[in-house]
Design an enzyme around this catalytic site. Structure first.
Site, PDB file in Angstrom:
ATOM      1  N   GLN A  42       0.945  -0.877  -0.323  1.00 48.70           N
ATOM      2  CA  GLN A  42      -0.144  -0.028   0.592  1.00 48.70           C
ATOM      3  C   GLN A  42       0.705   1.187  -0.101  1.00 48.70           C
ATOM      4  O   GLN A  42       0.340   2.568  -0.125  1.00 48.70           O
ATOM      5  CB  GLN A  42      -1.402  -0.067   1.039  1.00 48.70           C
ATOM      6  CG  GLN A  42      -1.829  -1.455   1.514  1.00 48.70           C
ATOM      7  CD  GLN A  42      -2.633  -1.010   2.598  1.00 48.70           C
ATOM      8  OE1 GLN A  42      -2.284  -2.050   3.571  1.00 48.70           O
ATOM      9  NE2 GLN A  42      -4.224  -0.429   2.453  1.00 48.70           N
ATOM     10  N   ARG A  98       4.327   0.428  12.336  1.00 47.31           N
ATOM     11  CA  ARG A  98       4.111  -0.850  11.883  1.00 47.31           C
ATOM     12  C   ARG A  98       4.173  -1.333  10.500  1.00 47.31           C
ATOM     13  O   ARG A  98       3.324  -0.051  10.225  1.00 47.31           O
ATOM     14  CB  ARG A  98       2.881  -1.266  12.583  1.00 47.31           C
ATOM     15  CG  ARG A  98       2.038  -2.388  12.073  1.00 47.31           C
ATOM     16  CD  ARG A  98       1.106  -3.200  12.335  1.00 47.31           C
ATOM     17  NE  ARG A  98      -0.310  -3.692  11.997  1.00 47.31           N
ATOM     18  CZ  ARG A  98      -1.054  -3.564  11.048  1.00 47.31           C
ATOM     19  NH1 ARG A  98      -1.324  -2.837  10.489  1.00 47.31           N
ATOM     20  NH2 ARG A  98      -1.018  -5.199  10.536  1.00 47.31           N
ATOM     21  N   HIS A 142       1.268  -9.438   4.778  1.00 48.27           N
ATOM     22  CA  HIS A 142       0.087  -8.501   5.041  1.00 48.27           C
ATOM     23  C   HIS A 142      -0.153  -8.467   3.004  1.00 48.27           C
ATOM     24  O   HIS A 142      -0.042  -7.619   2.660  1.00 48.27           O
ATOM     25  CB  HIS A 142       0.544  -6.973   5.200  1.00 48.27           C
ATOM     26  CG  HIS A 142      -0.036  -6.391   5.604  1.00 48.27           C
ATOM     27  ND1 HIS A 142      -0.560  -5.675   6.215  1.00 48.27           N
ATOM     28  CD2 HIS A 142      -1.380  -6.332   4.674  1.00 48.27           C
ATOM     29  CE1 HIS A 142      -1.022  -4.710   6.540  1.00 48.27           C
ATOM     30  NE2 HIS A 142      -2.548  -5.282   5.725  1.00 48.27           N
ATOM     31  N   ASN A 187      -1.304 -10.714   8.298  1.00 47.22           N
ATOM     32  CA  ASN A 187      -2.110  -9.776   9.015  1.00 47.22           C
ATOM     33  C   ASN A 187      -3.265 -10.145   8.108  1.00 47.22           C
ATOM     34  O   ASN A 187      -3.223 -10.801   7.096  1.00 47.22           O
ATOM     35  CB  ASN A 187      -1.848  -8.696   7.787  1.00 47.22           C
ATOM     36  CG  ASN A 187      -2.704  -7.057   8.116  1.00 47.22           C
ATOM     37  OD1 ASN A 187      -2.997  -7.013   9.119  1.00 47.22           O
ATOM     38  ND2 ASN A 187      -3.245  -7.061   7.384  1.00 47.22           N
ATOM     39  N   GLU A 188      -4.475 -10.405   8.834  1.00 47.26           N
ATOM     40  CA  GLU A 188      -5.827 -10.167   8.800  1.00 47.26           C
ATOM     41  C   GLU A 188      -6.525 -11.599   7.546  1.00 47.26           C
ATOM     42  O   GLU A 188      -6.417 -11.749   6.548  1.00 47.26           O
ATOM     43  CB  GLU A 188      -6.706  -9.141   7.725  1.00 47.26           C
ATOM     44  CG  GLU A 188      -6.015  -8.443   8.978  1.00 47.26           C
ATOM     45  CD  GLU A 188      -7.114  -6.669   7.846  1.00 47.26           C
ATOM     46  OE1 GLU A 188      -7.501  -7.019   7.221  1.00 47.26           O
ATOM     47  OE2 GLU A 188      -7.202  -5.854   8.306  1.00 47.26           O
ATOM     48  N   ASN A 334      -7.089  -5.382  13.991  1.00 45.58           N
ATOM     49  CA  ASN A 334      -6.958  -4.470  13.139  1.00 45.58           C
ATOM     50  C   ASN A 334      -9.174  -4.517  13.535  1.00 45.58           C
ATOM     51  O   ASN A 334      -9.859  -5.204  12.526  1.00 45.58           O
ATOM     52  CB  ASN A 334      -6.828  -4.578  11.661  1.00 45.58           C
ATOM     53  CG  ASN A 334      -5.478  -4.856  11.205  1.00 45.58           C
ATOM     54  OD1 ASN A 334      -5.194  -4.879  12.289  1.00 45.58           O
ATOM     55  ND2 ASN A 334      -5.102  -5.293  10.475  1.00 45.58           N
ATOM     56  N   TYR A 336     -12.330  -1.975  13.179  1.00 45.08           N
ATOM     57  CA  TYR A 336     -13.001  -0.714  12.303  1.00 45.08           C
ATOM     58  C   TYR A 336     -14.676  -0.491  12.609  1.00 45.08           C
ATOM     59  O   TYR A 336     -14.410   0.828  13.038  1.00 45.08           O
ATOM     60  CB  TYR A 336     -12.600  -0.386  10.649  1.00 45.08           C
ATOM     61  CG  TYR A 336     -11.512  -0.310  10.695  1.00 45.08           C
ATOM     62  CD1 TYR A 336     -10.745   0.821  10.208  1.00 45.08           C
ATOM     63  CD2 TYR A 336     -10.754  -1.230  10.725  1.00 45.08           C
ATOM     64  CE1 TYR A 336      -9.262   0.710   9.552  1.00 45.08           C
ATOM     65  CE2 TYR A 336      -8.578  -1.198   9.575  1.00 45.08           C
ATOM     66  CZ  TYR A 336      -8.360  -0.149  10.079  1.00 45.08           C
ATOM     67  OH  TYR A 336      -7.281  -0.323   9.176  1.00 45.08           O
ATOM     68  N   GLU A 401      -4.588  -1.471  13.836  1.00 48.11           N
ATOM     69  CA  GLU A 401      -4.981  -0.924  12.971  1.00 48.11           C
ATOM     70  C   GLU A 401      -6.853   0.087  13.887  1.00 48.11           C
ATOM     71  O   GLU A 401      -7.177  -0.578  14.098  1.00 48.11           O
ATOM     72  CB  GLU A 401      -5.076  -1.766  11.731  1.00 48.11           C
ATOM     73  CG  GLU A 401      -4.108  -1.516  10.823  1.00 48.11           C
ATOM     74  CD  GLU A 401      -4.920  -2.038   9.369  1.00 48.11           C
ATOM     75  OE1 GLU A 401      -6.167  -2.406   8.913  1.00 48.11           O
ATOM     76  OE2 GLU A 401      -3.272  -2.927   8.987  1.00 48.11           O
ATOM     77  N   GLU A 455      -5.618   2.571  -0.169  1.00 54.54           N
ATOM     78  CA  GLU A 455      -6.258   1.492  -0.088  1.00 54.54           C
ATOM     79  C   GLU A 455      -7.017   0.156  -0.624  1.00 54.54           C
ATOM     80  O   GLU A 455      -7.096   0.569  -2.084  1.00 54.54           O
ATOM     81  CB  GLU A 455      -7.750   2.146   0.515  1.00 54.54           C
ATOM     82  CG  GLU A 455      -7.212   3.229   1.563  1.00 54.54           C
ATOM     83  CD  GLU A 455      -6.703   1.993   3.727  1.00 54.54           C
ATOM     84  OE1 GLU A 455      -6.673   1.509   3.207  1.00 54.54           O
ATOM     85  OE2 GLU A 455      -5.501   2.930   3.418  1.00 54.54           O
ATOM     86  N   PHE A 456      -6.622  -1.054  -0.317  1.00 51.36           N
ATOM     87  CA  PHE A 456      -6.738  -2.701  -0.801  1.00 51.36           C
ATOM     88  C   PHE A 456      -8.413  -2.093  -1.136  1.00 51.36           C
ATOM     89  O   PHE A 456      -8.773  -2.608  -2.386  1.00 51.36           O
ATOM     90  CB  PHE A 456      -7.096  -3.484   0.475  1.00 51.36           C
ATOM     91  CG  PHE A 456      -5.781  -4.020   0.614  1.00 51.36           C
ATOM     92  CD1 PHE A 456      -4.535  -4.352  -0.691  1.00 51.36           C
ATOM     93  CD2 PHE A 456      -4.961  -4.117   1.712  1.00 51.36           C
ATOM     94  CE1 PHE A 456      -3.276  -5.294   0.011  1.00 51.36           C
ATOM     95  CE2 PHE A 456      -3.489  -4.125   2.259  1.00 51.36           C
ATOM     96  CZ  PHE A 456      -2.828  -4.481   1.200  1.00 51.36           C
ATOM     97  N   PHE A 464      -6.540   7.421   4.809  1.00 50.59           N
ATOM     98  CA  PHE A 464      -6.400   6.802   6.332  1.00 50.59           C
ATOM     99  C   PHE A 464      -6.042   8.167   6.619  1.00 50.59           C
ATOM    100  O   PHE A 464      -5.576   7.885   8.258  1.00 50.59           O
ATOM    101  CB  PHE A 464      -6.940   5.389   6.455  1.00 50.59           C
ATOM    102  CG  PHE A 464      -8.424   5.485   6.501  1.00 50.59           C
ATOM    103  CD1 PHE A 464      -9.276   4.847   7.512  1.00 50.59           C
ATOM    104  CD2 PHE A 464      -8.861   4.919   4.753  1.00 50.59           C
ATOM    105  CE1 PHE A 464      -9.698   4.320   7.130  1.00 50.59           C
ATOM    106  CE2 PHE A 464      -9.972   3.863   5.332  1.00 50.59           C
ATOM    107  CZ  PHE A 464     -10.318   3.576   5.981  1.00 50.59           C
TER     108      PHE A 464
END
Ligand SMILES: *[C@@H]1O[C@H](CO)[C@@H](O)[C@H](O)[C@H]1NC(C)=O
Ligand SMILES: *[C@@H]1O[C@H](CO)[C@@H](O)[C@H](O)[C@H]1NC(C)=O
Ligand SMILES: *[C@@H]1O[C@H](CO)[C@@H](O)[C@H](O)[C@H]1NC(C)=O
Ligand SMILES: *[C@@H]1O[C@H](CO)[C@@H](O)[C@H](O)[C@H]1NC(C)=O
Ligand SMILES: *[C@@H]1O[C@H](CO)[C@@H](O)[C@H](O)[C@H]1NC(C)=O
Ligand SMILES: *[C@@H]1O[C@H](CO)[C@@H](O)[C@H](O)[C@H]1NC(C)=O
Length: 506
Positions: A42, A98, A142, A187-188, A334, A336, A401, A455-456, A464
């Site tokens: 990103q 990070r 990631h 990640n995720e 993360n 949101y 996040e 952003e993905f 952001f």
């Protein structure tokens, strides 16, 4: 100078004298880490430079699947501006940054030779951070799988992924572990498996009927479970390796980071309440808690998943289960959104059930996001932390996040005045503080994102960043938003001034 305004702006970030009841960073536990983050694909740009090869995200964006057909070929170009960025972080007062290492930059073919230029870049970035007193918190993987591994054996769908990932992780420990003390394996994994293999909205876009006209080459009934299984085993394998061979001398910590959407019933009906519980149980912000937390804490998948997905859920051998149990020093989340879950009991009778049908719930945040229905709800972070405390033995948590997005411009002007973002941060930090006081073992908080990135899901439509980036000019000039000034003030001892709205919508 790249940031003529930065010093002056941060210097001007004065804060009001402290009131008796006001919170400051000193009210958080000793050693609590405040930072901000990004990820390699990103933020770095330079996708074809110095030996880097494509990841599945390069392929996806180059095929035009990203919002507005945007790519991250240049993005914020941190590859060329890392020194300026570290300076900005230092001026802001971050404890930690990070970021992630791009597998296709460090080991361009996915396995085999380390790319010396890639190695040099990450060494430089890490050294620069340490020189400025900023802890590097490094994500090993990631979402940016080397395309070569996708082509060769379908990436996450093959158990060969586990060995290649472990060798890559070892290259990271060996090369950077003398300086990096905080590692995240993956990640995720939860969004990656659902987006990549269930609904096909993310690369490698594998899915099957009825998910989208272009989804013909996957199998949504089984592949999400298989991909998640391999990610989990890869994680466990890297943790085992780190603990056996590196942790005693390098003295770092290792964990995994999950996307932590919180599911709340859409209505007061008992069916929806059950659906929300099931989604949290199945999943928490994607499959995490159960697909990921549960095996990590209990060494097996949860009963509700076993009974619903049946033979489609891969079995864990006794050996795998042993390796998984307790395979973390911390769990990253993360966080949101709150997602409103509705029961969909008919889905369970479908002949071909996917992940959501197995959960018999309609709670697809992708749909809500597309419809502009993002719901920020600070209280949901409190519920998530409480759930982790009660159900999973209160593991050490890092909020990896959390952040607020603006459109790039409002009325044609670049957004400096981002009061909503400052308010957002203060509301979430208040909830975090109250959760810690209530017994949660949260140990760190990272704003997403340190600066604007690609952003993905949104390309450059959503910003952001604490710091903005002018994506339209070659030098990718950074500018300091008011929220960055606010955060800087807080990091220097300033007060939190929550809006008082954090708990209103529960
Ligand atoms: C499916 O692929 C076609 C051709 O590449 C494209 O035009 C269309 O937008 C795609 N549909 C979706 C839902 O992605
Ligand atoms: C649930 O019921 C309460 C009162 O019993 C009401 O105030 C609230 O709006 C209801 N919520 C939903 C989502 O229907
Ligand atoms: C898992 O084990 C159960 C019983 O031990 C068996 O019925 C099932 O087919 C196995 N599933 C897979 C995917 O091998
Ligand atoms: C800030 O948030 C409010 C409501 O939450 C919204 O109406 C407003 O448009 C936002 N402002 C900006 C600049 O995005
Ligand atoms: C504090 O924790 C308890 C249980 O651990 C929970 O029932 C309660 O709702 C929590 N309070 C807040 C304000 O989060
Ligand atoms: C989307 O692309 C169009 C055409 O290139 C451009 O004019 C527009 O500014 C882009 N929108 C965003 C939000 O980047």
């Amino acid at each position: 100078m790249l940031f003529p305004v930065a010093v002056a702006l941060f210097a001007a970030a004065a804060f009001a004298p402290r009131h008796a009841s006001a919170l400051t960073r000193h009210d958080f536990p000793e050693g609590f880490v405040f930072g901000a983050g990004t990820s390699a694909y990103q933020v770095e740009g330079a996708v074809e430079e110095d030996g880097r090869k494509p990841s599945i995200w390069d392929t996806f964006t180059h095929q035009g699947y990203s919002y507005n057909k945007s790519t991250a070929d240049v993005s914020a170009d941190q590859y060329h501006h890392y020194k300026d960025d570290v300076k900005l972080m230092h001026e802001m007062g971050l404890d930690a940054y990070r970021f992630s290492i791009a597998w296709p930059r460090l080991i361009p073919d996915g396995r085999g030779e380390i790319n010396p230029k890639g190695l040099e870049y990450y060494n430089n970035l890490i050294d620069e951070l340490i020189r400025h007193g900023i802890q590097p918190h490094v994500t090993i993987y990631h979402l940016d799988l080397p395309q070569s591994l996708q082509d060769e054996y379908n990436g996450l769908l093959s158990p060969r992924f586990i060995d290649d990932y472990t060798a890559y992780a070892e290259a990271c420990f060996e090369s950077f572990g003398d300086r990096v003390k905080h590692w995240v394996t993956v990640n995720e994994p939860n969004i990656e498996t659902i987006g990549g293999f269930d609904n096909g909205r993310l690369p490698p876009q594998r899915c099957s009927h009825p998910f989208g006209e272009n989804c013909t080459r996957g199998d949504s009934t089984t592949e999400p479970y298989v991909a998640a299984h391999h990610l989990l085993l890869a994680h466990a394998s890297a943790v085992r390796l780190y603990r056996d061979k590196y942790q005693a001398t390098q003295r770092g910590q290792i964990g995994i980071t999950l996307l932590g959407w919180w599911h709340e019933p859409a209505t007061n009906s008992s069916q929806d309440a059950a659906a929300a519980t099931r989604m949290n149980d199945f999943h928490i912000g994607w499959p995490s808690l159960h697909r990921f937390m549960h095996p990590l804490v209990y060494g097996d998948y949860p009963t509700v998943m076993r009974s619903r997905a049946g033979a489609r859920l891969p079995n864990l051998t006794a050996e795998q289960s042993k390796k998984l149990r307790g395979a973390f020093d911390f769990i990253g989340f993360n966080h949101y959104l709150v997602v409103r879950a509705r029961a969909d009991d008919s889905a369970f009778n479908l002949k071909q059930r996917d992940y959501y049908a197995d959960a018999s719930a309609i709670a697809d945040p992708f749909e809500d996001i597309q419809a502009g229905g993002l719901e920020y709800a600070p209280w949901a972070l409190g519920k998530l932390l409480d759930h982790l405390k009660l159900k999973y033995g209160n593991p050490p948590i890092l909020i990896h996040e959390n952040g607020y997005s603006d459109p790039p411009k409002i009325s044609g002007k670049i957004v400096y005045e981002d009061d909503n973002r400052s308010e957002f941060l203060q509301d979430y930090l208040e909830v975090l503080y109250l959760s810690i006081r209530n017994g949660s073992d949260a140990r760190g908080y990272f704003v997403w994102s340190f600066l604007d990135v690609s952003e993905f899901l949104f390309g450059y439509r959503s910003r952001f960043g604490l710091c903005g980036v002018d994506m339209n000019i070659k030098g990718r000039t950074r500018y300091v938003r008011n929220s960055a000034r606010w955060y800087s003030g807080f990091l220097n001892g300033g007060e939190l001034r929550p809006s008082g709205k954090a708990y209103t919508a529960a």
